[in-house]
Write a protein that holds these residues in place. Structure first.
Motif, short mmCIF file in Angstrom:
data_model
loop_
_atom_site.label_atom_id
_atom_site.label_comp_id
_atom_site.label_asym_id
_atom_site.label_seq_id
_atom_site.Cartn_x
_atom_site.Cartn_y
_atom_site.Cartn_z
N ALA A 10 0.83 -1.20 0.00
CA ALA A 10 0.00 0.00 0.00
C ALA A 10 0.86 1.25 0.00
O ALA A 10 0.56 2.22 -0.70
N ARG A 14 0.87 4.06 -2.97
CA ARG A 14 0.21 5.31 -2.60
C ARG A 14 0.51 6.48 -3.55
O ARG A 14 -0.41 7.18 -3.96
N VAL A 17 -1.48 5.92 -6.75
CA VAL A 17 -2.92 6.12 -6.52
C VAL A 17 -3.22 7.61 -6.42
O VAL A 17 -4.18 8.10 -7.01
N LEU A 21 -5.64 9.74 -8.87
CA LEU A 21 -6.78 10.46 -8.32
C LEU A 21 -6.72 11.93 -8.70
O LEU A 21 -7.74 12.53 -9.08
N LEU A 66 -4.60 -1.79 -8.93
CA LEU A 66 -4.79 -0.53 -8.21
C LEU A 66 -5.96 -0.63 -7.24
O LEU A 66 -5.87 -0.20 -6.09
N SER A 70 -5.65 -0.44 -3.17
CA SER A 70 -6.44 0.60 -2.51
C SER A 70 -7.39 -0.01 -1.49
O SER A 70 -7.54 0.51 -0.38
N TRP A 74 -7.41 0.59 2.56
CA TRP A 74 -8.64 1.03 3.23
C TRP A 74 -8.99 0.10 4.38
O TRP A 74 -9.31 0.55 5.47
#
Length: 86
Positions: A10, A14, A17, A21, A66, A70, A74
Motif C-alpha cells: 500500500a 500510494r 494512486v 486520483l 490498483l 487501494s 482502506w
C-alpha cells in the motif's frame, strides 16, 4: 500475505494512486480514449498488430491491481481505527 506485506504494498502504491486520483479530479485522465500506436521498437509493431485488445488488457490488469491495493489500504485503516478503540 502478512499485514507487513500489505502495508508495504500500500505504501509503495500510494504515490501512484494519488497521482491517478489527481488526474481524475483534474479532468486529465483519458483512460477510455484510444491510445493509438505504441512506438516502442518491435513491441510497438506487436501492439499495432494486436490492436487495442492488448492495451485494454494491460489497462484492465493495472486497474485491478490498483483497486486491490487501494482496498487493502482502506481495510488496514479500518482495522487500525477499530483496534485503537479496544
Amino acid at each position: 500475505m502478512s499485514n507487513a506485506e500489505v502495508v508495504a504494498a500500500a505504501r509503495t502504491a500510494r504515490p501512484v494512486v494519488a497521482m491517478h486520483l489527481e488526474m481524475v479530479r483534474g479532468g486529465t485522465c483519458h483512460a477510455a480514449s484510444d491510445t493509438g500506436m505504441i512506438h516502442a521498437g518491435s513491441g510497438g509493431q506487436l501492439a499495432a498488430a494486436q490492436g487495442s485488445a492488448a492495451t485494454a488488457g494491460v489497462v484492465g490488469m493495472a486497474g485491478g491491481a490498483l483497486l486491490a491495493v487501494s482496498g487493502a489500504a482502506w481495510l488496514l485503516g479500518i482495522r487500525r481505527r477499530t483496534a485503537g478503540k479496544s
